[in-house]
Design a protein around this motif. Structure first.
Motif, short mmCIF file in Angstrom:
data_model
loop_
_atom_site.label_atom_id
_atom_site.label_comp_id
_atom_site.label_asym_id
_atom_site.label_seq_id
_atom_site.Cartn_x
_atom_site.Cartn_y
_atom_site.Cartn_z
N PRO A 343 1.04 -1.43 -0.01
CA PRO A 343 -0.06 -0.27 0.20
C PRO A 343 1.16 1.46 -0.25
O PRO A 343 0.81 2.19 -0.45
N ASP A 344 2.04 1.02 0.77
CA ASP A 344 3.21 2.71 1.02
C ASP A 344 4.16 2.82 0.56
O ASP A 344 4.75 3.74 -0.44
N SER A 345 3.93 1.80 -1.02
CA SER A 345 5.36 1.44 -1.99
C SER A 345 4.55 2.33 -3.49
O SER A 345 3.63 2.26 -4.24
N HIS A 346 6.09 3.49 -3.00
CA HIS A 346 6.34 3.94 -4.73
C HIS A 346 7.26 3.97 -5.24
O HIS A 346 7.26 4.18 -7.50
N ASP A 347 7.41 2.72 -4.91
CA ASP A 347 8.26 1.74 -6.49
C ASP A 347 7.90 0.28 -6.70
O ASP A 347 8.43 -0.35 -6.90
N ASP A 348 6.39 -0.08 -6.75
CA ASP A 348 5.40 -1.05 -6.95
C ASP A 348 6.32 -2.41 -5.72
O ASP A 348 7.18 -3.12 -7.41
N TYR A 349 6.72 -1.95 -5.31
CA TYR A 349 7.76 -2.96 -3.98
C TYR A 349 6.07 -4.09 -3.81
O TYR A 349 4.66 -4.17 -3.57
N HIS A 350 6.28 -5.53 -4.49
CA HIS A 350 5.79 -6.54 -3.68
C HIS A 350 6.11 -6.97 -2.74
O HIS A 350 5.82 -8.73 -2.24
N GLY A 351 7.45 -7.94 -2.49
CA GLY A 351 7.56 -8.32 -1.47
C GLY A 351 9.03 -8.81 -1.97
O GLY A 351 9.46 -8.48 -2.91
N ILE A 352 9.09 -10.55 -1.76
CA ILE A 352 11.14 -10.53 -1.62
C ILE A 352 10.76 -11.96 -1.85
O ILE A 352 9.57 -12.76 -0.32
N ALA A 353 11.53 -12.15 -2.57
CA ALA A 353 11.62 -13.78 -3.00
C ALA A 353 13.06 -14.25 -3.10
O ALA A 353 14.09 -13.71 -3.57
N GLN A 354 12.92 -15.74 -1.84
CA GLN A 354 14.90 -15.79 -2.01
C GLN A 354 15.24 -16.93 -3.27
O GLN A 354 16.64 -16.45 -3.14
N GLN A 355 14.05 -17.06 -4.34
CA GLN A 355 15.00 -17.63 -5.84
C GLN A 355 14.13 -17.27 -6.78
O GLN A 355 12.99 -16.74 -6.36
N SER A 356 14.27 -17.42 -8.06
CA SER A 356 13.06 -17.30 -8.51
C SER A 356 12.24 -18.42 -8.94
O SER A 356 12.27 -19.67 -8.08
N PRO A 357 10.80 -18.68 -10.20
CA PRO A 357 10.28 -19.15 -9.73
C PRO A 357 10.99 -20.57 -10.85
O PRO A 357 10.47 -21.51 -10.42
#
Ligand SMILES: [Zn+2]
Length: 573
Positions: A343-357
């Motif tokens: 909600p407060d993201s100014h840079d389209d932040y979606h969270g973190i994954a520790q590796q790629s799908p």
């Protein structure tokens, strides 16, 4: 025992059985013939919530050879006792099957002599005082390690400690403070021991936090953690045995008789094996072996191939449950991988994954091919999408449907994802207790609507069926007390009586099943544990109050007064 068990099963199938007297016929006559067949322990005059398929309530139970011999009314159970039988009068107290926490890092419960307890700190000053007091017991130069904690939600200041602050209370000791994940803190001496200095470049996938003038603050982010972690000396084998031995006693004191260790290091498996081999186990442990995934598939395959064992190897005390893989972060850490930007993201932040799908798919596929079950730590809804993709891909190569792969936490799972999980035969093991003292943090990071749908327990039961689910604590991230978690499942309340997602509340019996009969399915132990029935392992807890009838706000205060594991009293208040 086999005979009793068969008869008990047959009786259960009959619709004529009484609510109370479901004692095995014939057992009485045998017991009178010879004390050899008599129970070693009987518990009389209680309210025994058997949690069997019919939710029957009994008065008494008899135990022999570490298993329940008979369950029924006082008269019949008393008649089984012989001269050598120990009798406990329950005085009307409530008994439940031994509780099963399906996700905890329980060694932390045995660490009070070894690490500074940071969990009680509510301000920066509290935290520094705890370190100061612990340092007073240490020689100069000895490492001081902190228990895992979460400064941004715990401390009024909502931030991490700096190296200079820690130096001010422990200038002569290297101090290293772990958190619940993704961040650590080190003081000046600890950074020096690790060879980290002002000019040290940031590693890929992490950084050494610096202030405006470029000086290290001592806060370590993601992979930077490993640089200091490597310098911390390991405990001795004797220390580690003592830590686990203390820890299992602490869990027993809450009525917990089985636990799934949520991310087990090889050293810890070795320690638990030593304890089991010496006959000192008082807690049954499922192991989610957690190797750090190396860069190369071939190296991962070598680890997973190991010595040829796979999930299910072990015995009733210690058993391999699966391979643990981490995927995203946490909803209390602002790192859960979400479909929507924060909600407060100014840079389209979606969270973190520790590796790629793609990498996750490879890791899961290799485990699956080598007959290992996989449990993935995943919290956010986009993270869950990607873990489901990986599980579906693995399933196409070799079916996983009867193997109970696990979504661990899955706190923000959506109904359509539950349907995908159902089709794959997955389990979801969640922890409502995240919505206790951290509920306001979840709301702050993700908004009220997301906080309300966190840990959607009632919907999960509807979509997956209760036996594919289990509850637990993720201790030491959250308190270990099962009755606090049960209280939250029933009320959806945080410590300030704020209710999050009232429609996801469940019944008391359902909550208790998530700690007993449903949880037993995690380790494929539903024929051995999770209910009080003849032939099952004699694991139980005698409680200070009845969780079915005590006033709702007192559920969290229920205590274990007596805990029995394998027919032995392992805790008594
Ligand atoms: Zn965990």
């Amino acid at each position: 025992m086999a005979v009793y068990r068969t008869k008990a099963k047959a009786m259960q199938r009959s619709s004529l059985t009484l609510a109370m007297a479901f004692l095995v016929s014939g057992a009485m006559a045998q017991a009178q013939q010879a004390d050899l067949n008599a129970p070693v322990l009987v518990l009389l005059n209680g309210k025994i919530l058997t949690m069997d398929g019919q939710s029957r309530i009994a008065e008494a139970v008899a135990i022999r050879d570490g298993r329940f011999l008979a369950v029924g009314d006082n008269t019949t159970i008393r008649s089984l006792a012989a001269s050598g039988t120990r009798t406990i009068d329950l005085g009307g107290k409530t008994v439940v099957p031994g509780l099963i926490d399906t996700h905890a890092h329980f060694k932390a419960a045995g660490m009070s002599d070894y690490v500074v307890n940071m969990s009680r700190a509510r301000t920066v000053a509290d935290a520094l005082e705890a370190i100061k007091q612990f340092a007073a017991k240490k020689k100069p130069g000895e490492w001081i390690i902190g228990s895992a904690w979460h400064p941004p939600s715990q401390l009024a200041e909502k931030r991490y400690l700096t190296r200079q602050e820690i130096d001010s209370v422990a200038p002569n000791n290297p101090v290293y403070l772990r958190t619940v994940g993704h961040f650590s803190m080190a003081n000046t001496l600890a950074l020096a021991r690790a060879g980290v200095e002002k000019g040290t470049p940031d590693p890929g996938g992490g950084h050494f936090e610096r202030d405006a003038s470029g000086e290290l603050t001592g806060v370590l982010v993601e992979t930077a953690i490993d640089h200091v972690e490597k310098a911390v000396p390991e405990w001795t084998a004797a220390d580690e045995s003592r830590q686990f031995t203390i820890a299992q006693g602490v869990l027993n004191s809450y009525g917990i008789t089985s636990v799934v260790e949520g991310a087990t290091a090889a050293r810890d498996i070795a320690t638990l094996q030593r304890i089991a081999a010496s006959g000192q186990s008082t807690l049954r442990v499922g192991l989610m072996f957690r190797p750090e995934p190396p860069a190369e598939n071939s190296a991962w395959e070598a680890i997973i191939r190991g010595n040829g064992t796979s999930s299910g190897f072990g015995d009733d005390w210690l058993k391999l449950a699966g391979i643990k893989i981490f995927y995203d972060g946490g909803m209390t850490l602002r790192t859960a991988l979400m479909r929507d930007a924060y909600p407060d993201s100014h840079d389209d932040y979606h969270g973190i994954a520790q590796q790629s799908p793609e990498r996750l798919k490879e890791l899961v596929s290799i485990c699956n091919r080598l007959d290992w079950r996989v449990g993935v730590h995943v919290v956010g809804d986009r993270g869950i999408d990607q873990v489901l993709d990986a599980f579906e891909a693995a399933d196409r190569e070799k079916s996983i449907r009867d193997r109970r792969f696990i979504l661990i936490h899955a706190s923000l799972i959506l109904p359509e994802q539950m349907e995908r999980a159902k089709r794959l035969g997955l389990r979801v093991d969640f922890q409502n207790v995240f919505m206790w003292d951290k509920a306001a943090t979840v709301e702050r990071f993700l908004g009220k609507a997301v906080a309300d749908r966190a840990v959607p327990t009632r919907t999960l039961i509807e979509k997956l069926g209760i036996d594919s689910l289990g509850a637990g604590s993720d201790f030491p991230v959250n308190p270990i007390n099962p009755f606090l978690d049960i209280y939250i499942m029933v009320t959806r309340k945080d410590p300030n009586d704020h209710v999050y997602g009232a429609t996801e509340a469940i019944s008391r019996e359902q909550a208790l099943r998530l700690y007993t009969s449903a949880a037993s399915h995690y380790m494929f132990d539903e024929d051995k544990k999770g209910s009080i029935e003849p032939g099952k392992l004699a694991d139980l807890a005698v409680l200070s109050a009845d969780p079915m009838t005590v006033p709702e706000n007192q559920i969290k205060d229920i205590k274990a007064d007596l805990t029995v594991v394998g027919g032995k009293v392992v805790f008594q208040r």
